[in-house]
Design a protein around this motif. Structure first.
Motif, mmCIF file in Angstrom:
data_model
loop_
_atom_site.group_PDB
_atom_site.id
_atom_site.type_symbol
_atom_site.label_atom_id
_atom_site.label_comp_id
_atom_site.label_asym_id
_atom_site.label_seq_id
_atom_site.Cartn_x
_atom_site.Cartn_y
_atom_site.Cartn_z
ATOM 1 N N PRO A 65 0.958 -1.403 -0.127
ATOM 2 C CA PRO A 65 0.288 0.017 -0.199
ATOM 3 C C PRO A 65 1.229 1.079 -0.166
ATOM 4 C CG PRO A 65 -0.603 -2.034 1.371
ATOM 5 C CD PRO A 65 0.623 -1.916 0.974
ATOM 6 N N TYR A 66 1.929 1.380 1.111
ATOM 7 C CA TYR A 66 2.511 2.369 0.309
ATOM 8 C C TYR A 66 3.447 2.700 -0.593
ATOM 9 C CZ TYR A 66 1.189 1.988 5.113
ATOM 10 O OH TYR A 66 0.667 1.668 6.464
ATOM 11 N N ARG A 124 2.282 2.277 -3.416
ATOM 12 C CA ARG A 124 0.889 2.496 -4.136
ATOM 13 C C ARG A 124 0.825 4.124 -3.838
ATOM 14 N NH1 ARG A 124 -2.563 -3.223 -4.320
ATOM 15 N NH2 ARG A 124 -1.131 -4.439 -6.113
ATOM 16 N N ARG A 125 1.070 4.008 -2.409
ATOM 17 C CA ARG A 125 0.929 5.903 -1.892
ATOM 18 C C ARG A 125 1.229 6.812 -2.869
ATOM 19 N NH1 ARG A 125 -0.955 5.772 4.083
ATOM 20 N NH2 ARG A 125 -2.868 3.761 3.481
ATOM 21 N N PHE A 174 -12.060 10.007 -1.842
ATOM 22 C CA PHE A 174 -11.929 8.497 -1.761
ATOM 23 C C PHE A 174 -10.441 8.397 -1.981
ATOM 24 C CE2 PHE A 174 -11.573 3.947 -2.604
ATOM 25 C CZ PHE A 174 -12.564 3.695 -1.824
ATOM 26 N N ALA A 175 -9.428 8.820 -2.517
ATOM 27 C CA ALA A 175 -7.992 8.622 -2.286
ATOM 28 C C ALA A 175 -7.752 9.127 -1.412
ATOM 29 C CB ALA A 175 -7.236 9.049 -3.744
ATOM 30 N N GLU A 189 -8.456 9.616 1.739
ATOM 31 C CA GLU A 189 -9.838 9.340 2.489
ATOM 32 C C GLU A 189 -9.087 8.080 3.008
ATOM 33 O OE1 GLU A 189 -13.666 9.704 4.263
ATOM 34 O OE2 GLU A 189 -13.504 9.627 2.176
ATOM 35 N N VAL A 190 -8.714 7.229 2.402
ATOM 36 C CA VAL A 190 -7.925 5.630 2.516
ATOM 37 C C VAL A 190 -6.737 6.119 2.788
ATOM 38 C CG1 VAL A 190 -6.558 4.386 0.988
ATOM 39 C CG2 VAL A 190 -8.777 4.641 0.613
ATOM 40 N N ILE A 191 -5.464 7.016 3.000
ATOM 41 C CA ILE A 191 -4.931 7.694 3.605
ATOM 42 C C ILE A 191 -4.655 7.946 4.697
ATOM 43 C CG2 ILE A 191 -3.731 6.959 1.380
ATOM 44 C CD1 ILE A 191 -3.004 10.069 1.100
ATOM 45 N N GLU A 192 -6.083 7.893 4.858
ATOM 46 C CA GLU A 192 -6.286 9.040 6.605
ATOM 47 C C GLU A 192 -5.142 10.647 6.408
ATOM 48 O OE1 GLU A 192 -6.203 6.730 10.109
ATOM 49 O OE2 GLU A 192 -5.371 4.848 8.749
ATOM 50 N N ALA A 193 -6.675 11.343 5.275
ATOM 51 C CA ALA A 193 -5.370 12.643 5.045
ATOM 52 C C ALA A 193 -6.911 13.310 6.023
ATOM 53 C CB ALA A 193 -5.400 13.299 3.389
ATOM 54 N N SER A 194 -6.397 14.507 6.253
ATOM 55 C CA SER A 194 -7.336 15.157 7.536
ATOM 56 C C SER A 194 -8.460 15.520 6.302
ATOM 57 C CB SER A 194 -6.930 16.413 8.212
ATOM 58 O OG SER A 194 -6.223 17.327 7.117
ATOM 59 N N SER A 202 -7.620 17.574 2.468
ATOM 60 C CA SER A 202 -7.753 16.648 1.734
ATOM 61 C C SER A 202 -9.092 17.797 0.119
ATOM 62 C CB SER A 202 -9.472 15.154 2.300
ATOM 63 O OG SER A 202 -10.280 15.494 0.712
ATOM 64 N N LYS A 257 -7.250 7.875 13.147
ATOM 65 C CA LYS A 257 -7.947 9.233 13.595
ATOM 66 C C LYS A 257 -9.537 8.939 14.055
ATOM 67 C CE LYS A 257 -4.142 11.632 10.934
ATOM 68 N NZ LYS A 257 -4.635 12.555 9.832
ATOM 69 N N ARG A 292 -11.720 10.858 12.729
ATOM 70 C CA ARG A 292 -12.663 10.666 11.344
ATOM 71 C C ARG A 292 -12.560 9.710 10.252
ATOM 72 N NH1 ARG A 292 -13.040 12.947 6.265
ATOM 73 N NH2 ARG A 292 -11.508 13.618 5.052
ATOM 74 N N THR A 293 -11.403 8.427 10.715
ATOM 75 C CA THR A 293 -11.179 7.413 9.968
ATOM 76 C C THR A 293 -12.249 6.540 10.715
ATOM 77 O OG1 THR A 293 -8.344 7.538 9.815
ATOM 78 C CG2 THR A 293 -9.866 5.541 9.438
ATOM 79 N N VAL A 347 -5.191 2.880 -4.892
ATOM 80 C CA VAL A 347 -4.698 4.175 -4.236
ATOM 81 C C VAL A 347 -4.021 3.799 -3.580
ATOM 82 C CG1 VAL A 347 -6.367 5.488 -5.354
ATOM 83 C CG2 VAL A 347 -7.182 4.690 -3.018
ATOM 84 N N GLY A 348 -4.001 2.720 -2.264
ATOM 85 C CA GLY A 348 -2.338 2.901 -1.492
ATOM 86 C C GLY A 348 -3.209 2.401 -0.370
ATOM 87 N N ALA A 349 -4.689 1.449 -0.519
ATOM 88 C CA ALA A 349 -5.358 1.392 1.782
ATOM 89 C C ALA A 349 -4.528 0.204 2.121
ATOM 90 C CB ALA A 349 -6.859 0.850 1.368
ATOM 91 N N PHE A 384 -7.192 -0.483 6.762
ATOM 92 C CA PHE A 384 -8.312 0.138 6.313
ATOM 93 C C PHE A 384 -9.299 -0.472 5.111
ATOM 94 C CE2 PHE A 384 -9.807 3.675 3.866
ATOM 95 C CZ PHE A 384 -10.327 4.326 4.924
#
Lengths: 228, 295
Positions: A75-76, A78-79, A102-103, A105-110, A114, B2, B4-5, B209-211, B215
């Motif tokens: 995953p890292y 692919r990020r 969505f992209a 969200e998946v990497i837990e951005a604020s 986002s 987080k 939010r997550t 997208v790297g989940a 997750f």
């Protein structure tokens, strides 16, 4: 950015998709990967984001040995990559905005980060005014622009595109290519598999031609070189 | 992780539950039914144990004396009994007293005794209490060997029957519970599998997208846990109602049955059921998730 050292891929039934391929792609390059269907283009592209693992040889992406990589690290990897497909792969039940967000969200951005990034990439692909429509309400070209926006929203170092204009008419293909060019000018590496002869011929970028699993041509400012 | 997550995970789980309304309903019902039966068995077994041990702790040994003993001999036997280890109380019950009690017990049918005339066929006896129920058998056998003692009896058979009944119910309950738990597990894992299948495209995109795998897993895990917890909650509500009714009925008509009081007994049972339900849910989704995560 990408370094392949004697990479081969043999599928389980003994089909050889790639055979002893060595190639290097620098940061900031714009590379077309061309060749007949079934020549190994797809395998080449899919290896870059580790959907396919090399049978032998070494492949480094961003300095990481992709073949040796643990599942948890994928995953890292692919990020740092943005991936664009021929069939867009958007979620029909989410709006354009949410598809891109969505992209993040998946990497837990604020949320703030986002929002900022999504609006920025929407401007870049020229779809700010369609942020709250659904993919089914968009044309093919617009859908592909959403997919590109999603691919670059995380500021990847490299965008990998597999036939991104395969389903689009020539005019729309050009619009898409312009966007890729803009992204490339920002310093992002682009690797694109394509059958689009007019595009490749006109853009005058590096061309890597693959036939029967081998690189048969690798020229800077090259042309498509096949009859389309 | 987080906030939010976490919010995102829960939102995804809930929307998926709504999307698969019918399957969710089936899963919750199965869990509810399984845990209801589990809870009822638990309550039954624990109460039977309680009843058995309360009867056991009240057990007295009745020592019947031979008929031809003098007062002195009888008193001597009394003192000897007191000296046996474990004996806490010794009460002398003379022939007359025994007859009086017998008369009382017969109630309306005491006219039967009139046929005896003046003779009293009952022996003199001692009622002996011991400090621990386990000692009853031992003390009884020691007493029956004493000189001047006809025999010594206690309610052994009743207790043993009660215990073997508890054992049988426990065994039967265990088999049933395992079977039902497996059914609940199966249906939850199927529900999750359907959800996963319906969202395979989304999962694919998440991967591109790297989940991370976790997750992707969490919303499904939460979905399974909600199903399990929801089912458990229904079973708990039913059990609290049923036990309340039972206690009410028993205190009205069968006062002597020493049932376990509602609280904190029911609180413990409820906690146990809720935890078990949630765990079944989590396990059910884990089973389904294991298969597709290898992409």
């Amino acid at each position: 950015m990408i370094r392949m050292l004697g990479v081969s891929k043999v599928y389980s039934k003994g089909c050889i998709a790639l055979s002893d391929v060595s190639v290097e792609i620098q940061k900031g390059d714009f590379v077309f990967v061309v060749g007949p269907s079934g020549a190994g283009k797809s395998t080449f592209i899919k290896m870059l984001f580790r959907e396919v693992i090399p049978s032998s040889g070494q492949l480094f992406v961003n300095g990481h040995d992709v073949g040796e990589m643990a599942m948890a690290e994928v995953p890292y990897l692919r990020r740092r990559l943005g991936i664009v497909f021929q069939d867009y792969r958007l979620l029909p039940n989410k709006t354009v905005y949410d598809n891109i967000a969505f992209a993040m969200e998946v990497i837990e951005a604020s949320r703030r980060e986002s929002q900022k990034r999504v609006n920025h990439v929407l401007d870049l692909v020229g779809l700010r005014n369609k942020a709250y429509t659904y993919p089914t309400q968009l044309s093919g070209g617009e859908q592909q622009r959403v997919a590109i926006a999603r691919a670059i929203v995380n500021k990847p170092q490299m965008v990998i595109a597999d036939e991104p204009t395969g389903n689009l008419d020539p005019d729309t293909s050009w619009e898409i290519m312009k966007i890729f060019e803009t992204i490339n000018k920002g310093g992002t590496t682009i690797v694109m598999a394509t059958h689009d002869k007019p595009v490749v011929d006109a853009m005058k970028k590096r061309v890597i031609a693959i036939e029967k699993g081998c690189i048969v041509r690798d020229q800077a400012k090259g042309a498509y070189g096949y009859e389309s | 992780m987080k906030a939010r997550t976490v919010e995102y995970f829960i939102k995804e789980a809930v929307s998926s539950l709504r999307h698969n309304g019918l399957m969710s309903f089936a899963s919750i019902s199965t869990v509810a039914l399984s845990l209801l039966i589990l809870g009822l068995f638990l309550i039954m077994v624990l109460n039977l144990n309680q009843i058995a041990s309360s009867i056991e702790s009240k057990v007295e040994i009745t020592v019947y004396l031979q008929d031809d003993l003098s007062d002195y001999e009888q008193r001597q036997i009394g003192t000897q009994i007191t000296k046996i280890s474990g004996v806490t109380e010794v009460i002398y019950v003379g022939k007359e007293e025994a007859l009086k009690r017998f008369r009382e017990r017969l109630g309306e049918q005491q006219s039967l005794l009139n046929a005896l005339g003046d003779t009293n066929p009952l022996p003199n006896s001692f009622e002996v209490k011991v400090d621990m129920p386990e000692k009853v058998k031992l003390v009884a056998s020691a007493l029956s060997k004493m000189k001047g003692v006809e025999n010594a009896k206690f309610g052994q058979e009743v207790i043993e029957k009660l215990f073997s009944l508890t054992r049988m119910i426990r065994l039967f309950g265990l088999v049933l519970i395992i079977f039902l738990a497996l059914a609940a597990l199966f249906i939850i894992s199927n529900t999750i599998r359907i959800t996963v299948f319906a969202r395979r495209k989304e999962i694919g995109i998440m991967k591109y997208v790297g989940a991370t795998n976790w997750f992707i897993r969490w919303p499904f895990l939460i979905e399974g846990m909600i199903l399990g917890f929801g089912g458990a909650l229904i079973s708990v509500i039913l059990i609290v109602k049923i036990y309340g009714l039972l206690i009410q009925q028993v205190t009205e008509s069968l006062t002597f049955l020493p049932l376990i009081p509602q609280y904190p007994f029911l609180t413990r049972i409820s906690m146990f059921l809720l935890v078990t339900g949630t765990a079944i849910g989590a396990l059910g989704s884990t089973i389904s998730l294991r298969r597709f995560m290898k992409v």
